[in-house]
Write a protein that holds these residues in place. Structure first.
Motif, PDB file in Angstrom:
ATOM      1  N   PHE A  54       0.838  -1.206   0.000  1.00 21.49           N
ATOM      2  CA  PHE A  54       0.000   0.000   0.000  1.00 21.49           C
ATOM      3  C   PHE A  54       0.867   1.248   0.000  1.00 21.49           C
ATOM      4  O   PHE A  54       2.035   1.209   0.359  1.00 21.49           O
ATOM      5  N   SER A  55       0.266   2.358  -0.416  1.00 19.02           N
ATOM      6  CA  SER A  55       1.012   3.608  -0.457  1.00 19.02           C
ATOM      7  C   SER A  55       0.622   4.466   0.734  1.00 19.02           C
ATOM      8  O   SER A  55      -0.498   4.395   1.221  1.00 19.02           O
ATOM      9  N   ASP A  56       1.571   5.250   1.133  1.00 18.32           N
ATOM     10  CA  ASP A  56       1.458   6.072   2.321  1.00 18.32           C
ATOM     11  C   ASP A  56       0.463   7.211   2.160  1.00 18.32           C
ATOM     12  O   ASP A  56       0.178   7.633   1.054  1.00 18.32           O
ATOM     13  N   VAL A  57      -0.037   7.693   3.283  1.00 20.49           N
ATOM     14  CA  VAL A  57      -0.724   8.971   3.295  1.00 20.49           C
ATOM     15  C   VAL A  57      -0.004   9.818   4.323  1.00 20.49           C
ATOM     16  O   VAL A  57       0.394   9.320   5.374  1.00 20.49           O
ATOM     17  N   ASP A  58       0.166  11.082   3.982  1.00 21.34           N
ATOM     18  CA  ASP A  58       0.912  11.974   4.840  1.00 21.34           C
ATOM     19  C   ASP A  58       0.028  12.449   5.987  1.00 21.34           C
ATOM     20  O   ASP A  58      -0.376  13.599   6.015  1.00 21.34           O
ATOM     21  N   ARG A 125      -5.834   3.346  -0.648  1.00 18.44           N
ATOM     22  CA  ARG A 125      -4.367   3.328  -0.658  1.00 18.44           C
ATOM     23  C   ARG A 125      -3.811   1.942  -0.942  1.00 18.44           C
ATOM     24  O   ARG A 125      -2.623   1.792  -1.175  1.00 18.44           O
ATOM     25  N   LEU A 126      -4.687   0.920  -0.841  1.00 17.31           N
ATOM     26  CA  LEU A 126      -4.238  -0.456  -1.074  1.00 17.31           C
ATOM     27  C   LEU A 126      -3.926  -0.633  -2.545  1.00 17.31           C
ATOM     28  O   LEU A 126      -4.747  -0.308  -3.407  1.00 17.31           O
ATOM     29  N   LEU A 127      -2.754  -1.165  -2.816  1.00 15.38           N
ATOM     30  CA  LEU A 127      -2.369  -1.321  -4.205  1.00 15.38           C
ATOM     31  C   LEU A 127      -2.558  -2.764  -4.654  1.00 15.38           C
ATOM     32  O   LEU A 127      -3.272  -3.030  -5.603  1.00 15.38           O
ATOM     33  N   SER A 154      -5.196  -6.957  -7.615  1.00 15.59           N
ATOM     34  CA  SER A 154      -5.296  -5.500  -7.629  1.00 15.59           C
ATOM     35  C   SER A 154      -6.545  -5.060  -6.880  1.00 15.59           C
ATOM     36  O   SER A 154      -7.660  -5.398  -7.273  1.00 15.59           O
ATOM     37  N   PHE A 155      -6.343  -4.315  -5.812  1.00 17.75           N
ATOM     38  CA  PHE A 155      -7.498  -3.824  -5.045  1.00 17.75           C
ATOM     39  C   PHE A 155      -8.235  -2.727  -5.789  1.00 17.75           C
ATOM     40  O   PHE A 155      -9.390  -2.452  -5.533  1.00 17.75           O
ATOM     41  N   ARG A 156      -7.523  -2.064  -6.709  1.00 19.21           N
ATOM     42  CA  ARG A 156      -8.176  -1.020  -7.494  1.00 19.21           C
ATOM     43  C   ARG A 156      -9.166  -1.658  -8.465  1.00 19.21           C
ATOM     44  O   ARG A 156     -10.210  -1.121  -8.744  1.00 19.21           O
ATOM     45  N   ARG A 157      -8.782  -2.811  -9.013  1.00 18.58           N
ATOM     46  CA  ARG A 157      -9.583  -3.438 -10.049  1.00 18.58           C
ATOM     47  C   ARG A 157     -10.437  -4.586  -9.528  1.00 18.58           C
ATOM     48  O   ARG A 157     -11.320  -5.057 -10.226  1.00 18.58           O
ATOM     49  N   GLY A 158     -10.093  -5.091  -8.344  1.00 13.35           N
ATOM     50  CA  GLY A 158     -10.823  -6.230  -7.802  1.00 13.35           C
ATOM     51  C   GLY A 158     -10.605  -7.492  -8.613  1.00 13.35           C
ATOM     52  O   GLY A 158     -11.523  -8.279  -8.809  1.00 13.35           O
TER      53      GLY A 158
END
Lengths: 210, 296
Positions: A54-58, A125-127, A154-158
């Motif tokens: 996953f990618s960070d959030v500031d 944010r999950l990649l 891919s969580f974006r695409r399921g």
């Protein structure tokens, strides 16, 4: 493109809407039967490792959510013996690396971790979730380096897609990927559009998260 | 975290689109008014064809005008992989990437559908650090996803026509025209195109600005780091570059650089909101990020 997508695009809201759309972890569990087929039909053995990227959030709130994931996985380790480790890669992405010889436990842990982030509002944010399998070519012994193939969710695409990196250079083993795709189609929810089969290159030898 | 969508921005976007339609009605009103209906229909058809070409070939046009070179992974592996990662987060296939051999730090995107190319200058790669570069690329990807190249090409078309006609007729207002006796026509053309410009320009400018705000928000949604984008904007803006935009370059066509370009690369002045305002809005997004932690 649907009508709603069209309107969003004209209003300039599509980028924002798509990037913040919640994760789709529903079809993750397809792996719990697929790994049996992988072994039975193709000879790919589970490598005993899976990872969640996953990618960070500031923001402080996000760090709290990560802490919660950490605690849940630590509690899970006592129960199932699934070891969890947090790694940051060179691109600034965070990986939760899970180790367990039981694939079912791996899937459950990945789902738990993903679900915790989704519930905290960070599903977008999950990649990807990545499941590693040992390539049967390993057994031939002509190649010293470990070779793996991966199922990437891919969580974006399921949806799942195969990723078979060649060792060394950034090349993909198209034959292996095609084989995986054909055999597992139907069992896993597969990504139809190959333009979305994003690679996750390992830094050098080893897994993408190493 | 609850991602708060900006309803005010959406409403203003609708308003800007309506304003742009005003430009079109003026353009077509003029055509219908000044010519018999058969000619009007022909002109209408030509406009549609020209627009279709501009929209479809925006990427080629950009390659041509900026001397951008499409790159492969081998050329710039880091840049290529970064775009890959961001595109994945944005839920889109990776767009073509090109590098512009210019020292001026800037980025832009142009084209339609999967032919939308994201261009960065060599100067940009040198100037920004990793997080800032992520933010700028995400901003361009947001432009791609929002179809801004197409939207602005279409919406800005009356403005472009007005600008081209105006500059063309001003150029021909000389003794030669007086001598040959077509000065009257030139003057009429200049006045008419000025009027068209006055009607169509506000819509185009307002729309372009809101697209920038929307792309900023899209970029933050992709990277999760408002501060990085704010810093990138500050870095790029801090370099004092006087615009020397030539209105006769295909101005108004492609107004989606990350910051207004100083070398007259395809831009009309005033299409970008002031950087201070953009940074202020980004700070507000950061605020809502942190508000999440107070709530729990």
């Amino acid at each position: 493109m649907g009508l709603l997508d069209g309107i969003r695009s004209v209003l300039g809201l599509k980028a924002e809407a798509d990037a913040t759309r919640d994760a789709d972890p529903e079809d993750l569990f397809g792996m719990s039967t697929a790994y049996v087929t992988m072994e039975a039909d193709l000879g790919y053995e589970p490598a005993g490792e899976a990872a969640l990227c996953f990618s960070d959030v500031d923001s402080t709130d996000f760090q709290d959510a990560i802490e919660e994931v950490r605690q849940i996985l630590a509690a899970g380790e006592v129960e199932t013996g699934t070891a969890a480790e947090f790694v940051e890669d060179a691109h600034g992405y965070t990986w939760v690396v899970l180790e367990d010889d039981d694939v079912e436990d791996l899937i459950t842990s990945v789902h738990f971790a993903a679900d915790t982030l989704v519930e905290n509002g960070y599903g977008s944010r999950l990649l990807a979730a990545v499941f590693a399998f040992s390539n049967p070519d390993n057994a031939t012994g002509w190649d010293e380096s470990d070779r793996y193939v991966y199922w990437v969710y891919s969580f974006r695409r399921g949806a799942y897609y195969p990723f078979a990196p060649e060792p060394g250079e950034h090349e993909r083993d198209a034959t292996a990927e095609f084989k995986l795709q054909s055999v597992l189609d139907g069992e896993l929810d597969l990504e139809d559009d190959e333009a979305y089969w994003y690679p996750l290159w390992p830094e050098d030898e080893g897994h993408p998260w190493e | 975290m609850e991602w708060k969508s900006d309803r005010r921005l959406a409403r203003r976007m609708v308003l800007a689109l309506v304003l742009s339609i005003g430009g079109y009605s003026a353009l077509f009103g003029l055509i219908v008014l000044l010519s018999p209906w058969k000619v009007a229909v022909a002109v209408f058809a030509v406009v549609v064809v020209v627009l279709a070409i501009l929209v479809r070939e925006a990427d080629r046009l950009t390659y041509y005008m900026t001397k951008a070179v499409a790159i492969d992974r081998e050329d710039y592996p880091a840049l290529f992989d970064t775009v890959d990662r961001l595109a994945r987060q944005a839920d889109m296939p990776r767009p073509p990437v090109a590098v512009i051999p210019s020292d001026e730090p800037n980025a832009l995107s142009a084209g339609t559908g999967d032919r939308t190319v994201v261009c960065v200058t060599l100067g940009l790669l040198k100037t920004l650090d990793d997080d800032e570069l992520d933010a700028v690329l995400a901003h361009e990807l947001a432009h791609c996803k929002n179809g801004d190249s197409t939207v602005l090409t279409v919406a800005g078309f009356p403005t472009t026509v007005a600008l081209l006609t105006l500059s063309g007729s001003l150029e021909r207002m000389n003794g030669f025209a007086l001598f040959l006796g077509y000065i009257g026509l030139v003057i009429v053309l200049a006045i008419v195109s000025l009027a068209l410009l006055v009607v169509s320009l506000p819509g185009t400018l307002v729309l372009a600005r809101y697209r920038e705000y929307a792309a900023d928000r899209g970029a933050v949604a992709i990277t999760g780091k408002p501060v990085a984008l704010a810093e990138a904007l500050a870095t790029l803006h801090g370099r004092d570059r006087r615009p020397e935009s030539d209105l006769r370059s295909i101005a108004g066509l492609n107004a989606f650089c990350i910051v207004p370009s100083g070398t007259g690369l395809l831009t009309l002045p005033w299409t970008h909101p002031p950087v201070a305002k953009r940074i202020k809005r980004l700070r507000k997004v950061q605020e809502t990020f942190e508000a999440g932690s107070k709530r729990d």
